[in-house]
Design an enzyme around this catalytic site. Structure first.
Site, PDB file in Angstrom:
ATOM      1  N   ARG A 188       0.885  -1.180   0.000  1.00 35.67           N
ATOM      2  CA  ARG A 188       0.000   0.000   0.000  1.00 35.67           C
ATOM      3  C   ARG A 188       0.910   1.214   0.000  1.00 35.67           C
ATOM      4  O   ARG A 188       1.698   1.402   0.939  1.00 35.67           O
ATOM      5  CB  ARG A 188      -0.911   0.000   1.230  1.00 35.67           C
ATOM      6  CG  ARG A 188      -1.590   1.348   1.454  1.00 35.67           C
ATOM      7  CD  ARG A 188      -2.684   1.305   2.480  1.00 35.67           C
ATOM      8  NE  ARG A 188      -3.862   0.616   1.977  1.00 35.67           N
ATOM      9  CZ  ARG A 188      -5.075   0.729   2.494  1.00 35.67           C
ATOM     10  NH1 ARG A 188      -5.285   1.507   3.534  1.00 35.67           N
ATOM     11  NH2 ARG A 188      -6.093   0.065   1.981  1.00 35.67           N
ATOM     12  N   HIS A 195      -7.456   0.644  -6.326  1.00 33.24           N
ATOM     13  CA  HIS A 195      -7.641  -0.189  -5.131  1.00 33.24           C
ATOM     14  C   HIS A 195      -8.341  -1.486  -5.577  1.00 33.24           C
ATOM     15  O   HIS A 195      -9.489  -1.744  -5.208  1.00 33.24           O
ATOM     16  CB  HIS A 195      -8.480   0.583  -4.102  1.00 33.24           C
ATOM     17  CG  HIS A 195      -8.440   0.006  -2.729  1.00 33.24           C
ATOM     18  ND1 HIS A 195      -7.614  -1.046  -2.367  1.00 33.24           N
ATOM     19  CD2 HIS A 195      -9.147   0.330  -1.595  1.00 33.24           C
ATOM     20  CE1 HIS A 195      -7.804  -1.318  -1.092  1.00 33.24           C
ATOM     21  NE2 HIS A 195      -8.735  -0.512  -0.606  1.00 33.24           N
ATOM     22  N   GLN A 203     -10.157  -4.185  -3.230  1.00 31.54           N
ATOM     23  CA  GLN A 203     -11.448  -3.742  -2.704  1.00 31.54           C
ATOM     24  C   GLN A 203     -12.573  -4.070  -3.691  1.00 31.54           C
ATOM     25  O   GLN A 203     -13.655  -4.509  -3.316  1.00 31.54           O
ATOM     26  CB  GLN A 203     -11.409  -2.231  -2.439  1.00 31.54           C
ATOM     27  CG  GLN A 203     -12.732  -1.657  -1.955  1.00 31.54           C
ATOM     28  CD  GLN A 203     -13.084  -2.078  -0.539  1.00 31.54           C
ATOM     29  OE1 GLN A 203     -12.276  -1.931   0.365  1.00 31.54           O
ATOM     30  NE2 GLN A 203     -14.283  -2.607  -0.340  1.00 31.54           N
ATOM     31  N   ASP A 247     -17.256   7.028  -1.747  1.00 23.13           N
ATOM     32  CA  ASP A 247     -16.014   6.888  -0.978  1.00 23.13           C
ATOM     33  C   ASP A 247     -15.773   8.247  -0.326  1.00 23.13           C
ATOM     34  O   ASP A 247     -16.425   9.249  -0.673  1.00 23.13           O
ATOM     35  CB  ASP A 247     -14.852   6.495  -1.933  1.00 23.13           C
ATOM     36  CG  ASP A 247     -13.518   6.303  -1.219  1.00 23.13           C
ATOM     37  OD1 ASP A 247     -13.521   6.056   0.004  1.00 23.13           O
ATOM     38  OD2 ASP A 247     -12.474   6.393  -1.894  1.00 23.13           O
ATOM     39  N   CYS A 272     -16.635   1.296   0.672  1.00 20.68           N
ATOM     40  CA  CYS A 272     -15.392   0.554   0.952  1.00 20.68           C
ATOM     41  C   CYS A 272     -14.922   0.738   2.390  1.00 20.68           C
ATOM     42  O   CYS A 272     -14.158  -0.070   2.893  1.00 20.68           O
ATOM     43  CB  CYS A 272     -14.305   0.971  -0.035  1.00 20.68           C
ATOM     44  SG  CYS A 272     -13.794   2.695   0.118  1.00 20.68           S
ATOM     45  N   ARG A 303     -13.499  -8.644   2.132  1.00 23.17           N
ATOM     46  CA  ARG A 303     -12.087  -8.377   1.829  1.00 23.17           C
ATOM     47  C   ARG A 303     -11.253  -9.616   2.149  1.00 23.17           C
ATOM     48  O   ARG A 303     -10.364  -9.989   1.400  1.00 23.17           O
ATOM     49  CB  ARG A 303     -11.593  -7.180   2.663  1.00 23.17           C
ATOM     50  CG  ARG A 303     -12.216  -5.838   2.293  1.00 23.17           C
ATOM     51  CD  ARG A 303     -11.730  -5.373   0.936  1.00 23.17           C
ATOM     52  NE  ARG A 303     -10.287  -5.294   0.879  1.00 23.17           N
ATOM     53  CZ  ARG A 303      -9.555  -4.251   1.318  1.00 23.17           C
ATOM     54  NH1 ARG A 303     -10.151  -3.195   1.790  1.00 23.17           N
ATOM     55  NH2 ARG A 303      -8.236  -4.267   1.229  1.00 23.17           N
TER      56      ARG A 303
HETATM   57  N1  NVA Z   1      -9.928   6.811  -1.475  1.00 22.55           N
HETATM   58  C1  NVA Z   1      -9.582   6.340  -0.146  1.00 22.55           C
HETATM   59  C2  NVA Z   1      -9.830   4.886  -0.022  1.00 22.55           C
HETATM   60  C3  NVA Z   1      -9.612   4.330   1.357  1.00 22.55           C
HETATM   61  C4  NVA Z   1      -9.830   2.850   1.434  1.00 22.55           C
HETATM   62  C5  NVA Z   1      -8.123   6.694   0.147  1.00 22.55           C
HETATM   63  O1  NVA Z   1      -7.271   6.529  -0.751  1.00 22.55           O
HETATM   64  O2  NVA Z   1      -7.842   7.140   1.257  1.00 22.55           O
HETATM   65  N1   CP Z   2     -11.246  -0.099   2.474  1.00 21.57           N
HETATM   66  C1   CP Z   2      -9.972  -0.159   2.918  1.00 21.57           C
HETATM   67  O1   CP Z   2      -9.025  -0.427   2.171  1.00 21.57           O
HETATM   68  O2   CP Z   2      -9.841   0.034   4.247  1.00 21.57           O
HETATM   69  P1   CP Z   2      -8.468   0.254   5.043  1.00 21.57           P
HETATM   70  O3   CP Z   2      -7.903   1.582   4.597  1.00 21.57           O
HETATM   71  O4   CP Z   2      -8.868   0.245   6.489  1.00 21.57           O
HETATM   72  O5   CP Z   2      -7.525  -0.865   4.712  1.00 21.57           O
END
Ligand code: NVA
Ligand code: CP
Length: 310
Positions: free
Chosen positions: A102, A129, A132, A223, A263, A291
């Site tokens: 990540r 992502h 997800q 989101d 998500c 997930r």
């Molecule tokens: N768009 C959000 C998704 C979190 C799972 C982010 O990148 O923070």
């Molecule tokens: N939806 C998601 O990826 O959650 P986290 O940021 O908690 O991993």
């Protein structure tokens, strides 16, 4: 080496194969059958950003498959102190069997993967992502919405939106996206999706008015308006996204039996009203649990491909 960096690299058949595997493994898990699909395998999990679901689901998932997970915060490994991606990738992939990352850069993820001797999974980047979306599609199937599927995404044109574009255009379902002006999806990703859509038959449309996008869809999703790393823009974003909250009034324009997905993490009274969140919370938390199951499917799929090649 087959990685899992974006759904753009996967065909419809491959995506559905992983989903089928996830369904099978979920059923076994629910029956308390924990088959050791990946005995003694090590999953390295590199996190440059916070996470609840991604960390817990990957770590639990690999353990249930018979392997072990290594949580590597970038602050704790030499990558965070400037060790090159190419060296980090070659070292970790010489000892581990699968890697999840990540970070804030799809480009760097790709670079890491290009040096890796083992499969690399995207656990969220600035652009995508994809894990997800596999959980989201599993949830859609479990709620019998996959036939004549029409999804509306209401909100920021971000990594989640781009991933919806890839899933829809690969599987061939319809997707309406509503964003405020200035928050549209990346043009090159939209163009790539439109190319895939020509083959799959997906109808993809973009809007500036959520009311137009949500009309008669069977699945509504959104989101956060402020993704990780955008905290400085919060005040401006909250102003710019006015009118984009998925609330009861907006949701009424979707099909009567439409479902709502998120998500998570969710920010009530911003991208979604508390009322809508609570109404669909069983589905949302099943989506979160999925997930675990979807990612077990992805890991087993990649591991089997690798074994075939060895
Ligand atoms: N768009 C959000 C998704 C979190 C799972 C982010 O990148 O923070
Ligand atoms: N939806 C998601 O990826 O959650 P986290 O940021 O908690 O991993």
């Amino acid at each position: 080496m087959k990685h899992f960096l974006t759904l753009a690299d996967y065909s419809k058949t491959e995506i559905l194969e992983i989903i089928d595997l996830a369904i099978k493994i979920k059923k076994e898990t629910k029956e308390k059958i924990f088959k050791k699909y990946m005995p003694t395998k090590t999953l390295a999990m590199i996190f440059e950003k916070s996470s609840t679901r991604t960390r817990v689901s990957f770590e639990t998932g690999i353990y249930q498959l018979g392997g072990v997970g290594l949580f590597l915060s970038s602050n704790d490994i030499q990558l965070g102190r400037g060790e090159p991606i190419s060296d980090t990738s070659r070292v970790i992939s010489s000892m581990c069997d699968i890697i999840m990352i990540r970070n804030d850069s799809q480009k760097e993820l790709k670079e890491f993967a290009s040096y890796s001797k083992v499969p690399v999974i995207n656990g969220l980047t600035d652009k995508f992502h994809p894990v997800q979306l596999m959980a989201d599609y599993l949830t859609i199937i479990e709620h019998n919405k996959e036939k004549d599927l029409k999804v509306a995404y209401i909100g920021d044109g971000n990594n989640m939106t781009h991933s919806w574009l890839m899933l829809a255009s690969k599987l061939g379902f319809d997707l309406n996206i509503a964003t405020p002006k200035g928050y549209e999806v990346d043009q090159d990703i939209l163009e790539q999706a439109l190319k895939f859509a020509k083959i799959s038959g997906a109808k993809i449309k973009t809007f500036y008015d959520p009311k137009d996008a949500i009309k008669d869809v069977s699945v509504v999703t959104t989101d956060t308006w402020v993704s990780m790393g955008q905290e400085d823009e919060k005040a401006k974003r909250l102003k710019d996204f006015k009118g984009f909250m998925v609330d009861t009034k907006l949701m009424k324009l979707a099909k009567e039996d439409a479902i709502f997905l998120h998500c998570l993490p969710a920010y009530r009274e911003y991208e979604v009203s508390s009322e809508i969140f609570e109404k669909y919370s069983d589905i949302i938390f099943n989506e979160a649990e999925n997930r675990l199951h979807a990612q077990k499917g992805i890991m087993v799929y990649l591991d089997r491909l690798r074994d075939t090649k060895d």
